[in-house]
Scaffold this active site. Structure first.
Site, PDB file in Angstrom:
ATOM      1  N   LYS A 109      29.049   8.044 -59.235  1.00  0.00           N
ATOM      2  CA  LYS A 109      30.180   8.772 -59.760  1.00  0.00           C
ATOM      3  C   LYS A 109      31.439   8.441 -58.876  1.00  0.00           C
ATOM      4  O   LYS A 109      31.333   8.224 -57.732  1.00  0.00           O
ATOM      5  CB  LYS A 109      29.917  10.110 -59.639  1.00  0.00           C
ATOM      6  CG  LYS A 109      30.743  11.437 -60.116  1.00  0.00           C
ATOM      7  CD  LYS A 109      30.066  12.638 -59.609  1.00  0.00           C
ATOM      8  CE  LYS A 109      30.893  13.742 -60.183  1.00  0.00           C
ATOM      9  NZ  LYS A 109      30.384  15.066 -60.181  1.00  0.00           N
TER      10      LYS A 109
ATOM     11  N   SER B  57      30.298  18.126 -63.882  1.00  0.00           N
ATOM     12  CA  SER B  57      31.400  17.095 -63.801  1.00  0.00           C
ATOM     13  C   SER B  57      30.618  15.536 -63.993  1.00  0.00           C
ATOM     14  O   SER B  57      31.653  14.611 -64.192  1.00  0.00           O
ATOM     15  CB  SER B  57      32.192  17.431 -62.776  1.00  0.00           C
ATOM     16  OG  SER B  57      31.403  17.399 -61.528  1.00  0.00           O
TER      17      SER B  57
ATOM     18  N   SER C 181      26.508  20.147 -61.487  1.00  0.00           N
ATOM     19  CA  SER C 181      26.949  18.929 -62.088  1.00  0.00           C
ATOM     20  C   SER C 181      26.281  17.778 -62.396  1.00  0.00           C
ATOM     21  O   SER C 181      26.598  16.894 -62.780  1.00  0.00           O
ATOM     22  CB  SER C 181      28.202  18.356 -61.301  1.00  0.00           C
ATOM     23  OG  SER C 181      29.533  19.888 -61.385  1.00  0.00           O
TER      24      SER C 181
END
Length: 546
Positions: A123, A198, A222
């Site tokens: 990420k 996210s 997330s």
């Protein structure tokens, strides 16, 4: 058209026959909703998911393939799928060189790390020294950190190859990945829908097999919500289990680096590689890290009731109004499946559950307003020229931050301001204590707790973007776990109607602090004994880079 026994309302009526607090889930209802016809028509076998990591290792050690060949295959798949998915913000330029180094080690008969030849997505709010780390924000566009995050360093030390940096909602603030400053990621199950957020890029990349496993971050769900939306396994470890050094801070008391994989085994192997104390992170725990892989047994060695005696609590508040009825049906089916495996499943109540969502957003926004103050165009972030210092700060932040980030900074600053601190921030901390106590009481009576990972399947693009309150409400299943600092595992348990081949639903399993080992064991057995499902998205089932 669903049959009578497949109808969500029928399943709900059946469940309401059981008395409250001791509701049990017998085989009088089907274990799971049947797969949608579109998925069944692909004629995919329903064998349990296997560990890609162990398969890669076996193939490399027995010289059936080379790391370079695997790298070329992965890059080809990435080129074919990325125009539709947009999982990655940037892709590493050193993949083939790192693969050549692994092949050279094999030729010299040197010992390989447990992740040798495994392609890992990271990420983009987790720092990497050799490629950009933007946090999904224009304010950090083209920023290259001079160091690797501890989790990334440990992946590399174990032989893992970082394929690239995955897309996310800006600084982790969002639940759809539509909040990225650079692109919008699509769900491999239906490219007209979001992958969640996210960590949507990390989840979509694993779902589309663009990488074997990936790292995400979980502040309020997330990792777990995107895992549910994309039909993959997602693990949020106990707070402190994994070092946060190198993770761009959103809400420091809630942030955790988590793992994605296409199987529970791969997720556990990745967690074992990155877990453990780190002197660079004062919040990391010295708690012993067990060998998670010892819990993974083949299906042939499992007993008829391999989870006999396990006490499972189904959180009553997660089945209330506002939760999609088809999702409820899938979770009830999962509870039935656990009973078939020998578990005792009863309903439990967490009275403070509904209070967790507003408390979470007060605390997370307050911490973000403090953490993001460093991005001022001087210490960090892109700088906008100005004649006065205050104008430089204001213009740099106004241009660099997106609307969701600005809104959360303003909300947090307001909650911390004089005259409102006691009414908002202090009260939210008191609610946090209530949430922790309610989870502790429930886990004293049960080995694990279960719930949906999200109140609905994946949203269509734009469905929640312009309605922030509705988007925040989608986090209700996950935020309490972060407030309590507990570990949680999400794995696919069934489908609901939607998209070209149905939409996956994720089951959330919650354990006591530092009890990831138990969650992984239960999750592994659950997925190995799950019949009639193959969680391969249509993008791959249609023959694209399989």
């Amino acid at each position: 058209m669903l049959s009578t026994v497949q109808n969500p309302r029928f399943l709900l009526r059946q469940c309401r026959h059981f008395p409250p607090k001791r509701r049990r889930f017998h085989s009088s209802t089907p274990l799971f909703l049947s797969q949608p016809q579109a998925l069944a028509s692909t004629d995919l076998p329903s064998s349990p998911p296997q560990s890609q990591i162990l398969t890669i290792r076996d193939n490399l050690l027995n010289r059936r393939t080379t790391a370079v060949e695997l790298a070329q295959l992965a890059l080809t798949r990435l080129r074919l799928t990325e125009p539709q998915i947009h999982s990655f913000i940037s892709v590493s330029e050193t993949v083939l060189r790192e693969a050549e180094e692994i092949d050279a080690k094999i030729a010299r008969n040197e010992e390989l790390g447990p992740l040798a030849g495994v392609f890992v997505g990271v990420k983009d709010n987790i720092c990497t020294a050799d490629m950009p780390s933007t946090g999904g924000s224009r304010i950090l566009e083209n920023y290259r950190p001079p160091f690797d995050a501890t989790a990334v360093k440990r992946v590399k030390d174990c032989g893992g190859i970082v394929v690239g940096k995955t897309n996310l909602d800006e600084f982790g603030m969002g639940s759809t990945t539509e909040g990225s400053a650079f692109q919008v990621t699509a769900n491999p199950w239906d490219v007209s829908r979001v992958p969640g957020g996210s960590s949507g890029g990390s989840a979509a990349a694993v779902s589309a097999r663009q990488c074997v496993v990936s790292l995400g971050s979980d502040t309020g769900g997330s990792v777990r919500q995107p895992a549910s939306f994309c039909g993959v396994v997602g693990l949020k470890p106990t707070y402190g289990r994994v070092s946060r050094f190198g993770l761009m801070a959103y809400a420091s008391s809630l942030d955790v680096i988590g793992c994605f994989g296409s199987s529970v085994a791969d997720t556990g192997i990745l967690l074992h590689a990155i877990a453990g104390y780190d002197r660079l992170d004062s919040t990391s725990s010295k708690h012993e890290v067990p060998n998670y892989t010892s819990q993974f047994m083949s299906i042939s060695s499992l007993e008829s009731k391999p989870l006999k005696g396990l006490r499972v609590g189904l959180i009553r508040e997660t089945l209330d109004d506002g939760v999609d009825k088809a999702v409820v049906s899938s979770i009830i089916g999962a509870a039935s499946h656990l009973e078939e495996l020998g578990c005792t499943v009863t309903e439990v109540s967490l009275p403070s559950f509904s209070l967790g969502l507003p408390a979470y957003y007060i605390l997370a926004s307050s911490e973000s307003s403090s953490n993001l103050s460093r991005y001022d165009g001087v210490r960090y972030g892109s700088q906008v020229g100005a004649d006065r210092l205050n104008s430089l700060y204001g213009d740099s932040r106004a241009k660099g931050f997106g609307p969701e980030v600005k809104m959360r900074i303003l909300t947090g600053t307001y909650a911390l301001s004089a005259g409102y601190y006691d009414a908002y921030y202090k009260r939210a901390q008191q609610v946090r204590t209530l949430v922790q106590k309610s989870f502790k009481a429930a886990l004293n009576e049960n080995d694990i707790l279960i719930s949906p990972a999200a109140p609905s399947p994946a949203y269509s693009f734009g469905e929640k973007k312009n309605d922030p309150l509705a988007m925040y409400a989608g986090d209700i299943m996950t935020v309490n776990v972060n407030l309590a600092g507990l570990p949680a595992l999400v794995l696919p348990c069934g489908f609901v109607e939607g998209g070209p081949a149905g939409l996956p639903v994720g089951l959330q399993m919650i354990g006591a602090a530092f009890d990831e080992e138990k969650l992984l064991k239960v999750g592994h057995i659950f997925e190995q004994m799950l019949k009639g499902y193959k969680f391969i998205p249509p993008l791959l089932a249609d023959g694209i880079a399989c």
